[in-house]
Design a protein around this motif. Structure first.
Motif, PDB file in Angstrom:
ATOM      1  N   PRO A  32      -1.706   8.492  -0.877  1.00  0.00           N
ATOM      2  CA  PRO A  32      -1.601   8.773  -2.313  1.00  0.00           C
ATOM      3  C   PRO A  32      -2.504   9.942  -2.723  1.00  0.00           C
ATOM      4  O   PRO A  32      -3.419  10.323  -1.974  1.00  0.00           O
ATOM      5  CB  PRO A  32      -2.091   7.473  -2.955  1.00  0.00           C
ATOM      6  N   ALA A  33      -2.258  10.474  -3.901  1.00  0.00           N
ATOM      7  CA  ALA A  33      -3.201  11.415  -4.498  1.00  0.00           C
ATOM      8  C   ALA A  33      -4.509  10.643  -4.704  1.00  0.00           C
ATOM      9  O   ALA A  33      -4.494   9.411  -4.780  1.00  0.00           O
ATOM     10  CB  ALA A  33      -2.653  11.930  -5.827  1.00  0.00           C
ATOM     11  N   ARG A  34      -5.619  11.387  -4.784  1.00  0.00           N
ATOM     12  CA  ARG A  34      -6.892  10.666  -4.849  1.00  0.00           C
ATOM     13  C   ARG A  34      -7.957  11.481  -5.575  1.00  0.00           C
ATOM     14  O   ARG A  34      -7.973  12.706  -5.495  1.00  0.00           O
ATOM     15  CB  ARG A  34      -7.372  10.374  -3.419  1.00  0.00           C
ATOM     16  N   VAL A  35      -8.827  10.772  -6.255  1.00  0.00           N
ATOM     17  CA  VAL A  35     -10.040  11.335  -6.838  1.00  0.00           C
ATOM     18  C   VAL A  35     -11.194  10.583  -6.193  1.00  0.00           C
ATOM     19  O   VAL A  35     -11.153   9.356  -6.097  1.00  0.00           O
ATOM     20  CB  VAL A  35     -10.079  11.094  -8.369  1.00  0.00           C
ATOM     21  N   THR A  36     -12.216  11.300  -5.736  1.00  0.00           N
ATOM     22  CA  THR A  36     -13.399  10.650  -5.169  1.00  0.00           C
ATOM     23  C   THR A  36     -14.632  11.256  -5.831  1.00  0.00           C
ATOM     24  O   THR A  36     -14.811  12.471  -5.796  1.00  0.00           O
ATOM     25  CB  THR A  36     -13.476  10.855  -3.645  1.00  0.00           C
ATOM     26  N   VAL A  37     -15.449  10.394  -6.419  1.00  0.00           N
ATOM     27  CA  VAL A  37     -16.662  10.861  -7.079  1.00  0.00           C
ATOM     28  C   VAL A  37     -17.840   9.971  -6.693  1.00  0.00           C
ATOM     29  O   VAL A  37     -17.655   8.821  -6.282  1.00  0.00           O
ATOM     30  CB  VAL A  37     -16.517  10.859  -8.623  1.00  0.00           C
ATOM     31  N   GLN A  38     -19.023  10.523  -6.847  1.00  0.00           N
ATOM     32  CA  GLN A  38     -20.229   9.714  -6.670  1.00  0.00           C
ATOM     33  C   GLN A  38     -20.598   9.149  -8.031  1.00  0.00           C
ATOM     34  O   GLN A  38     -20.639   9.872  -9.023  1.00  0.00           O
ATOM     35  CB  GLN A  38     -21.369  10.567  -6.120  1.00  0.00           C
TER      36      GLN A  38
ATOM     37  N   LEU B 214       0.825  -1.204   0.000  1.00  0.00           N
ATOM     38  CA  LEU B 214       0.000   0.000   0.000  1.00  0.00           C
ATOM     39  C   LEU B 214       0.863   1.259   0.000  1.00  0.00           C
ATOM     40  O   LEU B 214       0.442   2.301  -0.511  1.00  0.00           O
ATOM     41  CB  LEU B 214      -0.941  -0.005   1.208  1.00  0.00           C
ATOM     42  N   ASN B 215       2.059   1.183   0.558  1.00  0.00           N
ATOM     43  CA  ASN B 215       2.960   2.342   0.564  1.00  0.00           C
ATOM     44  C   ASN B 215       3.398   2.741  -0.842  1.00  0.00           C
ATOM     45  O   ASN B 215       3.863   3.862  -1.053  1.00  0.00           O
ATOM     46  CB  ASN B 215       4.202   2.068   1.415  1.00  0.00           C
ATOM     47  N   ASP B 216       3.279   1.837  -1.803  1.00  0.00           N
ATOM     48  CA  ASP B 216       3.668   2.122  -3.186  1.00  0.00           C
ATOM     49  C   ASP B 216       2.552   2.794  -3.992  1.00  0.00           C
ATOM     50  O   ASP B 216       2.776   3.224  -5.118  1.00  0.00           O
ATOM     51  CB  ASP B 216       4.086   0.830  -3.896  1.00  0.00           C
ATOM     52  N   VAL B 217       1.358   2.869  -3.427  1.00  0.00           N
ATOM     53  CA  VAL B 217       0.229   3.470  -4.147  1.00  0.00           C
ATOM     54  C   VAL B 217       0.445   4.979  -4.269  1.00  0.00           C
ATOM     55  O   VAL B 217       0.675   5.663  -3.276  1.00  0.00           O
ATOM     56  CB  VAL B 217      -1.114   3.162  -3.446  1.00  0.00           C
ATOM     57  N   VAL B 218       0.378   5.471  -5.507  1.00  0.00           N
ATOM     58  CA  VAL B 218       0.588   6.897  -5.757  1.00  0.00           C
ATOM     59  C   VAL B 218      -0.703   7.614  -6.159  1.00  0.00           C
ATOM     60  O   VAL B 218      -0.789   8.839  -6.067  1.00  0.00           O
ATOM     61  CB  VAL B 218       1.676   7.147  -6.826  1.00  0.00           C
ATOM     62  N   MET B 219      -1.704   6.849  -6.606  1.00  0.00           N
ATOM     63  CA  MET B 219      -2.972   7.452  -7.027  1.00  0.00           C
ATOM     64  C   MET B 219      -4.104   6.483  -6.759  1.00  0.00           C
ATOM     65  O   MET B 219      -3.971   5.276  -7.014  1.00  0.00           O
ATOM     66  CB  MET B 219      -2.911   7.775  -8.527  1.00  0.00           C
ATOM     67  N   ALA B 220      -5.209   7.011  -6.234  1.00  0.00           N
ATOM     68  CA  ALA B 220      -6.405   6.195  -5.990  1.00  0.00           C
ATOM     69  C   ALA B 220      -7.609   6.869  -6.641  1.00  0.00           C
ATOM     70  O   ALA B 220      -7.750   8.100  -6.593  1.00  0.00           O
ATOM     71  CB  ALA B 220      -6.643   6.030  -4.490  1.00  0.00           C
ATOM     72  N   PHE B 221      -8.442   6.048  -7.241  1.00  0.00           N
ATOM     73  CA  PHE B 221      -9.681   6.510  -7.863  1.00  0.00           C
ATOM     74  C   PHE B 221     -10.824   5.852  -7.100  1.00  0.00           C
ATOM     75  O   PHE B 221     -10.956   4.627  -7.127  1.00  0.00           O
ATOM     76  CB  PHE B 221      -9.729   6.105  -9.338  1.00  0.00           C
ATOM     77  N   VAL B 222     -11.623   6.656  -6.414  1.00  0.00           N
ATOM     78  CA  VAL B 222     -12.673   6.144  -5.534  1.00  0.00           C
ATOM     79  C   VAL B 222     -14.034   6.510  -6.116  1.00  0.00           C
ATOM     80  O   VAL B 222     -14.285   7.671  -6.451  1.00  0.00           O
ATOM     81  CB  VAL B 222     -12.531   6.736  -4.119  1.00  0.00           C
ATOM     82  N   PHE B 223     -14.903   5.512  -6.194  1.00  0.00           N
ATOM     83  CA  PHE B 223     -16.259   5.704  -6.686  1.00  0.00           C
ATOM     84  C   PHE B 223     -17.215   5.302  -5.568  1.00  0.00           C
ATOM     85  O   PHE B 223     -17.211   4.149  -5.136  1.00  0.00           O
ATOM     86  CB  PHE B 223     -16.502   4.849  -7.931  1.00  0.00           C
TER      87      PHE B 223
ATOM     88  N   ARG C 206     -22.811  -4.775  -9.290  1.00  0.00           N
ATOM     89  CA  ARG C 206     -23.451  -5.577  -8.228  1.00  0.00           C
ATOM     90  C   ARG C 206     -24.083  -4.699  -7.147  1.00  0.00           C
ATOM     91  O   ARG C 206     -24.285  -5.113  -6.015  1.00  0.00           O
ATOM     92  CB  ARG C 206     -22.474  -6.591  -7.643  1.00  0.00           C
ATOM     93  N   ASP C 207     -24.349  -3.446  -7.489  1.00  0.00           N
ATOM     94  CA  ASP C 207     -24.993  -2.475  -6.589  1.00  0.00           C
ATOM     95  C   ASP C 207     -24.244  -2.291  -5.269  1.00  0.00           C
ATOM     96  O   ASP C 207     -24.847  -2.091  -4.210  1.00  0.00           O
ATOM     97  CB  ASP C 207     -26.452  -2.848  -6.334  1.00  0.00           C
ATOM     98  N   VAL C 208     -22.908  -2.356  -5.339  1.00  0.00           N
ATOM     99  CA  VAL C 208     -22.096  -2.146  -4.145  1.00  0.00           C
ATOM    100  C   VAL C 208     -22.060  -0.660  -3.799  1.00  0.00           C
ATOM    101  O   VAL C 208     -22.484   0.189  -4.593  1.00  0.00           O
ATOM    102  CB  VAL C 208     -20.658  -2.696  -4.336  1.00  0.00           C
ATOM    103  N   LEU C 209     -21.537  -0.355  -2.632  1.00  0.00           N
ATOM    104  CA  LEU C 209     -21.455   1.032  -2.175  1.00  0.00           C
ATOM    105  C   LEU C 209     -20.174   1.730  -2.604  1.00  0.00           C
ATOM    106  O   LEU C 209     -20.093   2.957  -2.549  1.00  0.00           O
ATOM    107  CB  LEU C 209     -21.568   1.079  -0.637  1.00  0.00           C
ATOM    108  N   ILE C 210     -19.142   0.944  -3.007  1.00  0.00           N
ATOM    109  CA  ILE C 210     -17.836   1.524  -3.294  1.00  0.00           C
ATOM    110  C   ILE C 210     -17.044   0.677  -4.280  1.00  0.00           C
ATOM    111  O   ILE C 210     -17.179  -0.544  -4.303  1.00  0.00           O
ATOM    112  CB  ILE C 210     -17.024   1.694  -1.982  1.00  0.00           C
ATOM    113  N   GLU C 211     -16.211   1.361  -5.069  1.00  0.00           N
ATOM    114  CA  GLU C 211     -15.224   0.713  -5.934  1.00  0.00           C
ATOM    115  C   GLU C 211     -13.977   1.592  -5.901  1.00  0.00           C
ATOM    116  O   GLU C 211     -14.083   2.819  -5.911  1.00  0.00           O
ATOM    117  CB  GLU C 211     -15.735   0.580  -7.369  1.00  0.00           C
ATOM    118  N   ILE C 212     -12.814   0.968  -5.849  1.00  0.00           N
ATOM    119  CA  ILE C 212     -11.553   1.715  -5.842  1.00  0.00           C
ATOM    120  C   ILE C 212     -10.579   1.057  -6.821  1.00  0.00           C
ATOM    121  O   ILE C 212     -10.422  -0.166  -6.834  1.00  0.00           O
ATOM    122  CB  ILE C 212     -10.886   1.742  -4.441  1.00  0.00           C
ATOM    123  N   ALA C 213      -9.912   1.898  -7.618  1.00  0.00           N
ATOM    124  CA  ALA C 213      -8.809   1.469  -8.495  1.00  0.00           C
ATOM    125  C   ALA C 213      -7.591   2.276  -8.073  1.00  0.00           C
ATOM    126  O   ALA C 213      -7.729   3.406  -7.604  1.00  0.00           O
ATOM    127  CB  ALA C 213      -9.146   1.751  -9.958  1.00  0.00           C
ATOM    128  N   VAL C 214      -6.391   1.690  -8.219  1.00  0.00           N
ATOM    129  CA  VAL C 214      -5.177   2.401  -7.818  1.00  0.00           C
ATOM    130  C   VAL C 214      -4.074   2.234  -8.844  1.00  0.00           C
ATOM    131  O   VAL C 214      -4.086   1.292  -9.640  1.00  0.00           O
ATOM    132  CB  VAL C 214      -4.649   1.968  -6.426  1.00  0.00           C
TER     133      VAL C 214
END
Length: 126
Positions: free
Chosen positions: A101-107, A69-78, A113-121
């Motif tokens: 890491p830097a991050r983008v978070t959007v709705q 996880l320390n190597d993560v530089v960017m996260a995309f959160v939905f 599958r109608d989940v509450l969250i998805e993250i890509a890094v």
């Protein structure tokens, strides 16, 4: 040169994509949803429970490629609902306590599958 990364410690892809792809020192981890890799089922619970599972899935894919996880530089959160942001952030902060890491978070209107969250890094080494 592109190297495909796969681990059975994270959910199997549900379409024509890889869990992660390494190119040079960069690792691109596909969006992870809160699916328990042992059962293939979405974890029950609130946004905190689902965030925890997503981050554990990401951690497993990273480890399969020799990253952390320390190597993560960017996260995309939905998020399915931006009202979940404070509780999501509470759990997320536990996984990235220092130098997050830097991050983008959007709705998002709707997630798989109608989940509450998805993250890509994206992770980088070296």
């Amino acid at each position: 040169m592109k190297e495909v990364i796969y681990t059975d410690k994270a959910p199997k892809p549900i379409g024509p994509y890889s869990q992660a792809v390494r190119v040079g020192n960069l690792l691109f981890v596909s969006g992870q949803i809160p699916v328990d890799p042992k059962t293939g089922e979405v974890v029950k619970g609130d946004i905190r429970d689902q965030t925890r599972q997503v981050l554990e899935n990401i951690k497993a894919v990273l480890e399969a490629a020799g990253y952390t996880l320390n190597d993560v530089v960017m996260a995309f959160v939905f998020l399915a609902d931006m009202n979940h942001f404070p509780l999501f952030n509470e759990v997320y902060a536990m996984y990235f306590p220092e130098r997050p890491p830097a991050r983008v978070t959007v709705q998002a209107a709707r997630l798989p599958r109608d989940v509450l969250i998805e993250i890509a890094v994206i992770a980088a080494r070296g």
